[in-house]
Every structure is written in C-alpha cells, then in structure tokens.
Design an enzyme around this catalytic site. Structure first.
Site, PDB file in Angstrom:
ATOM      1  N   GLU A 112       0.834  -1.209   0.000  1.00  0.00           N
ATOM      2  CA  GLU A 112       0.000   0.000   0.000  1.00  0.00           C
ATOM      3  C   GLU A 112       0.867   1.256   0.000  1.00  0.00           C
ATOM      4  OE1 GLU A 112      -4.143  -0.676   2.078  1.00  0.00           O
ATOM      5  OE2 GLU A 112      -2.559  -1.410   3.396  1.00  0.00           O
ATOM      6  N   GLU A 141      -4.532  -9.533   2.672  1.00  0.00           N
ATOM      7  CA  GLU A 141      -5.344  -9.336   3.873  1.00  0.00           C
ATOM      8  C   GLU A 141      -6.563 -10.239   3.935  1.00  0.00           C
ATOM      9  OE1 GLU A 141      -2.996  -5.521   3.542  1.00  0.00           O
ATOM     10  OE2 GLU A 141      -3.891  -6.984   2.185  1.00  0.00           O
TER      11      GLU A 141
END
Length: 747
Positions: free
Chosen positions: A144, A166
């Site tokens: 990210e 995730e």
C-alpha cells in the site's frame, strides 16, 4: 484420513507478515528523512524496536511527521525515495493491535485508518516525484505504501513477495490498497488478481501484472534507478491524478463493466458456499463503490468496510490461527529443547503407491537422496512415474523449471532390493494400513539402514506403540502422518509413542520443517488427533441421513459451515469401507481394554449403505452420490426412499445442522487436549485447519469455541442444547465447562 485444505485461506509465512509489538512501547521514530546535496530525500522505514516494519501506532505517528516535513520542505526538494533499512521492505499491519480491537473501539480504528490514508495521499500529491525502492517483500501495508508512490522498483530477490493478502486473515487492505489497486489495474483485474484471492507474486510476476514498474539486480542499481526516475520525471504524478485519466476497463457505470458486475456477487456466493466470510464481500463492495467516486471519498468507503472487519470476530479468529498459532507451531514450541539438529542425507521410502510417491517427491524436492522401494521393480518404477507426473504439472504451470525437475528426479532411485536402502539415515514407511504388513517391512530393513536411522511410519489411525513392537529400536520410532495429496497438503502430524525418545521427536520435527511443511505433535492413540476428530464430522453427517434429513440440506449445511466439501461427498471420496474398518478396529480395541463400546447413531447408516445397498463410494461408482464416468451425477435418490424420516418426526432446524457439524469435532478436540493427545491449543487449531479442512473462518477447532457468540460459555450452552435434542455425544467436556464457569478461553 485427509481432505483438501480450506480454500479461502493461505497461511502467511512468519517474517512476511507483521511481527508483534510490545504491549507497552515508548514513543519512537520509525521513519527518518535523509536529504542529500542534490535535494533528493530518502524516506527510510526503520523501526528500532522490531525486526520488521509494521503499521503500528508508532509508525503512523512517525510517518505523519515525516510527510508533514516533506510538505513543508517541498520547495527545497526534488524528489523522494521511499525505502527500508530492514531485510524486508515492510511487513504489514500490526496484528497485535488489530487482534485487540473491540467493537467499542470502532471509531478509533476508523480514524487510524484515515490517518494512514491522509498521509499517503499527501505523499502522492506532494508535487514531486516519489519512488518506492523495494529492497524486499512488500505485502499488505508494505505494498500500500508502494502503491502511493509514482514509480515502484524492486530488488530481484528470490524470496521477495508482493501482494495484498489481507483477505486470508479476514481483512481488507486498510491503507488505500483497494482504492489504488482498482485505479491502477481496473475493477476486474484488481478484484480477481489481487484482492479477492490475496495472491502473493514473485518479483517478475508482480512486474508483469503492473504492481511493479521495474526490477533491479542489486541494491546499488535499485537506488540508482530510483534517482534516475526522479531526474527524468520532475513532474511525476499518479495516473489517477493526471488530466484525462480513464480507469482501466471503465468505471461501474461503463456499459461493459456494468454488465459484468452482477456476476461477481453470484460467483462469490458460489465460491464461499454461504460460509460466513465477510472480508471478500466487503472487498467487493469497497472496490465497486470506491470506483464511482473521487480518491478521498473512496478512502473513506474503504475505511468503513475495513473497520467493520477489524472489530469483528472472523478476522480475530483467522489472525489468531493463521499468524500467531501458525508461528507458534512452526517455531518449534513442541520440539524437545536442547536436542541438536541432525543433517538428513538419504531417505528410504517404503511403498511406492500414491502416498509413498508423494513422500518421495517431497523429500527429493527438499534436496534429499531418496530410495523408493516396493515389492517389485515395476511397482517402484510406477511410483517414480507418479513423481514425474507431479513435476510435469508443476513445470506446465510455471512453478518449476525443467532443470529443477531433472535434478529432483535424479535424486530418486527406485528399487525392489532391500540392499538398496543400505545406509539410509531416515526410513519412512508408506504401505497399506495393516499392522502386520507395517511390522514386516520394518523388520526387513532395520538391520540394513544406518544403525541410528530415524524410523517413521506414515499411518493415519494405527497406534504407534503397537507398530513399534515390530522394531528393535522403539526409541527411534515415530509416526509421520502425511496428508494426501502430499504435494499440496501442508500439514504433517508427528505421533509420539510411549517409548519414542526426545532425539527422535526432534529429528522428526526438523525433517518435517526441512520438507517445507507444518508439523503438529500429538501423543499416541487410535486415530491420533486429525483422523479421530474428522471422524466425528463424518459420523454426524451419517446420523443426519439416518434422521431422514434431506441429503441436499446436509451438504448445504456443511457448505454454510465453511467446510471445503460436503460431508457425504467426503465420505464417498474416502470410500465407505474405510470409516467402517476404522470403527471396527476402534471398537475391538475398546472392548479388549475392558471398556464399553458405545455405537454412534450414524453407524447403522454406514452399515446399510455397505451391506444392504452395496454402495461403497466414488471408486466403486456408487455411494451417497451417483456417478457417471467417474463424475458426480447428483445425490442418490435412494437416500430419500430408504432413510425417510417418520411422518411424525419434528423438523430439524437448519441452524442445528450447521452447529452439529462444527461442534461435534470441536468438542472432541477438547477431549483430545484433556487426554494429552494434543500438545497445545495451537497444534489443535493449525492441525484442524490444514489437516481436516475445518472451516478457516473459525480459526480452528478450539478458536471456534473461543469465538463462539458468548465465548466458551456460549458454546457450552449450545452444546447442552444439542445434547438435549440429539444425544449425549454433545455432552460438554469438563474443560469446556470449567472455562465457561471462569470466563476463560483456550490459549
């Protein structure tokens, strides 16, 4: 017994995910800025208190300060290089903090997620070129951060992985990963290739997908290429911030994409089978909704869906199991301490059937010399051919080079001669589940192999102490229960007999880890842990058939519970004669020991299927399902005819079916822990997830009880309710009652 692993989850490897932070930690700088004479600033991620950088409170504070400083100094800098002082670039979110978040802390979780997003947004809109120089793995929060940079270059490291995994922990990327992946790749590719599966890409594959812009051969080239980009692109900006930007594949309002989107929820429901996995649903919603608004609004949408998952129970279950419990198991908590490591050189695999060939493949792939022995040269060669087929598939899928395939095959020697195993320092027997046969093969080789060879029996149910009676060195004898197919199943159950010595257990543990598999340690007993516990799942499904419950409802209950296969489909795959043979051997052992055998309500169903209808399972072409050309052709209509419920039978609530299939194995896992069959709670959870396909959303058999609504007390109450309705097999074990009374949990 064995099944396929739980589909939605791929356990993270220790070192590639967040490392735990201390419970109370002082304020500290985890980010520093280094400015050179040319006006290029290097933003270095370097948490002084941890071996890996994580997105914890200290990082968020430090990162905000660093970005604020960059904004303030904007006119005096020419560009920014983001890199790491650790072996990996960035590990991800701090799982301790996520695990501790409760529903009443939702506002704090939401605000923390927005703080990260605001800082990353300020970095990417700095007005100066920002380059990510990725010196190692960037998963989750690490990627990210990289996606918020205008250019991403990675070191060509064999072990480096890139992705947003995730979902495998019941979460979604909470630092803008959904927002930027969608804008970089388009809604469809972002969902399918990155977000919904949580795939981890090697360097070149990540570059091909577009997650990376370039690859460097070494650290010097990495930094040089980062500086070169800054020099050549002084006005760099994100594609989605450039005038005229069009999202790849279009936004959800584009006719072509709009026509495709309705299929996504349907596919998701089909893949999950109705099991309670909220993360894929939230990812889909955040991606589609976020694609229709500006970046800032999309970040808020993502934060809301992220917060719902963080404070929910499913993520806590999956984090506990797939990170903390997995790390506990793989770290060697169950390995005898102080025992020196021994190098494995040559392994004898006795039996060249599917299981023996799979074990030989695993050993040869780990770099060991392997002697694959069977009763005839032809049988041994067939085993080698099975290995060759497995390797061929790996080559076709790009997971193995032809050179590596040749090297692996060259390490395997097929033979029918006992002399061929001379000098082997490890023996793994993989013949048919017959105690006399297993003793015979060990007696044949025990004087030929190395005098201190580790002696291992691959058995799923037979007591190791009983098998050890056939060898002269029972202290070197241990059970190694591999699961089928060996090349895909990550678990090995190490079974310790009454006379197994600590050196043998340590050697077995090290061998399993060297094979790249996860070892759980269990004590001896019929069925050990995995086969015993899955037996309760199977028996409960059989009992439901006997109660006249619609077979389709039974299979749907297994799907909605989250099992990877229906209970009746799994029985057919195993072949119905196997559970009956295990049942009869167990009954005989109980009675010979002076105990009382208590039949299960499902036993009568199994006997009728075999004795009355001669339906033995898929291999025989007829079981609970009909088969055409080996493929399932629907549930056998005779089930409704021959196992119909009485006209006055009370309807069974569907929720009871689901809970019975989950609680039956979970309650027996408590008994295994109480009896000392299990060495730890972590072994129970990991073993159930990787070995028997216990639903991943639960976090494993004992974490399922921890996470039950109301905790163990809620599970106790539900078990008592099922006991009243269905019989004493649901009677709560004493440890569960004690925990519930003391408001405790399995830990």
């Amino acid at each position: 017994m064995s099944t396929t692993p739980p589909a939605p989850a791929t356990p993270p490897s220790p070192g590639e995910s967040a490392q735990p932070a201390s419970v109370t930690e002082p304020a500290r700088d985890t980010v520093r800025l280094e400015r050179d004479a040319d006006g290029i600033v290097t933003l270095v991620l370097d948490d002084p208190m941890q071996s890996a950088n994580t997105m914890n409170a200290a990082f968020i504070d430090s990162f905000e300060r660093a970005v604020d400083q960059l904004v303030a100094d904007r006119d005096r800098i020419r560009g920014v290089v983001v890199t790491s002082a650790k072996a990996t670039f960035f590990a991800g979110g701090d799982l301790n903090e996520l695990l501790a978040a409760t529903p009443d802390q939702a506002a704090d979780v939401f605000e923390r997620s927005l703080r990260v997003k605001r800082a990353l947004r300020a970095l990417e809109t700095l007005g100066r070129p920002v380059v990510a120089a990725l010196n190692g793995t960037a998963l989750g929060g690490g990627l990210e951060i990289a996606l918020a940079c205008h250019h991403r270059i990675a070191l060509d490291a064999p072990k480096a992985r890139f992705g947003l995994p995730e979902v495998t922990l019941g979460l979604l990327p909470g630092g803008g990963g959904v927002v930027r992946a969608v804008r970089l790749l388009g809604v469809t590719d972002a969902l399918v290739k990155v977000l919904l599966e949580g795939r981890r890409y090697r360097v070149r594959a990540a570059e091909e997908l577009g997650l990376l812009d370039g690859v460097a051969a070494d650290q010097a080239e990495l930094l040089a290429r980062a500086r070169a980009f800054i020099e050549a692109n002084p006005e760099a900006t994100q594609p989605w911030d450039a005038p005229g930007y069009r999202m790849p594949g279009g936004t959800p309002s584009h006719p072509k994409l709009a026509a495709q989107l309705p299929a996504f929820p349907a596919r998701l429901r089909q893949r999950l089978g109705g099991a309670p996995y909220p993360a894929p649903r939230n990812i889909l919603a955040a991606a589609v909704e976020g694609a229709q608004v500006d970046v800032e609004t999309a970040a808020v949408i993502e934060a809301r869906y992220f917060t719902e998952l963080v404070v929910g129970q499913t993520a806590k279950n999956m984090i506990q199991a797939f990170f903390f419990d997995m790390r506990t198991v793989n770290s060697g908590r169950s390995r005898p301490q102080g025992e020196p490591a021994r190098t494995v050189r040559r392994v004898a695999v006795l039996g060249a059937g599917m299981m023996g060939a799979g074990i030989a493949h695993a050993c040869a792939s780990a770099g060991f010399e392997v002697v694959l022995k069977d009763v005839s040269a032809e049988a041994a060669e067939r085993g080698l051919a099975t290995v060759r087929g497995t390797l061929d598939r790996a080559v076709r899928r790009g997971r193995l080079t032809e050179e590596a395939q040749r090297a692996t095959l060259a390490r395997i020697t097929p033979t029918a001669e006992v002399a061929g195993v001379a000098g082997c320092d490890v023996v793994i027997e993989a013949v048919f589940e017959d105690p006399a046969l297993k003793r015979e093969v060990f007696q044949e080789v025990q004087d030929v192999v190395a005098p201190d060879a580790l002696l291992c029996s691959n058995t799923s149910t037979l007591p190791i102490g009983q098998l050890a009676e056939g060898v002269r060195r029972p202290e070197d004898f241990v059970g190694l229960h591999f699961f089928s197919p060996v090349d895909r199943m990550a678990l090995v159950e190490i079974v310790v007999g009454a006379r197994t010595g600590d050196p043998a257990l340590a050697r077995a543990f090290d061998l399993v880890r060297a094979l790249g598999k996860t070892p759980i340690v269990v004590r001896d007993g019929r069925g050990f842990f995995t086969s015993r516990v899955i037996g309760h799942f199977l028996s409960e499904g059989l009992a439901m058939v006997g109660e006249g419950i619609a077979p389709a409802s039974i299979e749907q209950a297994a799907a909605q519970a989250g099992y990877p296969a229906g209970v009746l489909a799994l029985l057919d795959e195993l072949t119905l004669t196997l559970p009956r043979r295990i049942r009869e051997e167990t009954r005989q052992a109980v009675e010979e020991a002076g105990g009382e055998w208590r039949p299960h309500p499902g036993d009568a169903v199994l006997d009728r299927m075999l004795d009355e209808f001669d339906r033995r399972g898929r291999a025989a072409g007829a079981g609970f399902y009909d088969y055409r050309d080996g493929a399932r052709a629907g549930l056998w209509p005779g089930l409704r005819e021959h196992f119909a419920a009485p006209d006055d039978a009370a309807p069974v609530p569907f929720a009871d079916l689901v809970d019975r299939l989950l609680l039956a194995p979970a309650l027996d896992a408590v008994r295994c822990l109480d009896e000392g069959v299990l060495a730890s709670v972590a072994d129970a959870n990991v073993g159930s997830l990787l070995g028997i396909g216990f639903p991943a959303w639960t976090g494993g058999v004992l974490q399922y009880l921890n996470g039950f609504p109301g905790g163990p007390a809620g599970a106790l109450a539900r078990a008592e309710e099922l006991t009243t309705r269905y019989g004493d097999r649901f009677t709560p074990p004493a440890p569960l009652r004690e925990l519930a009374t003391g408001n405790g949990h399995f830990a």
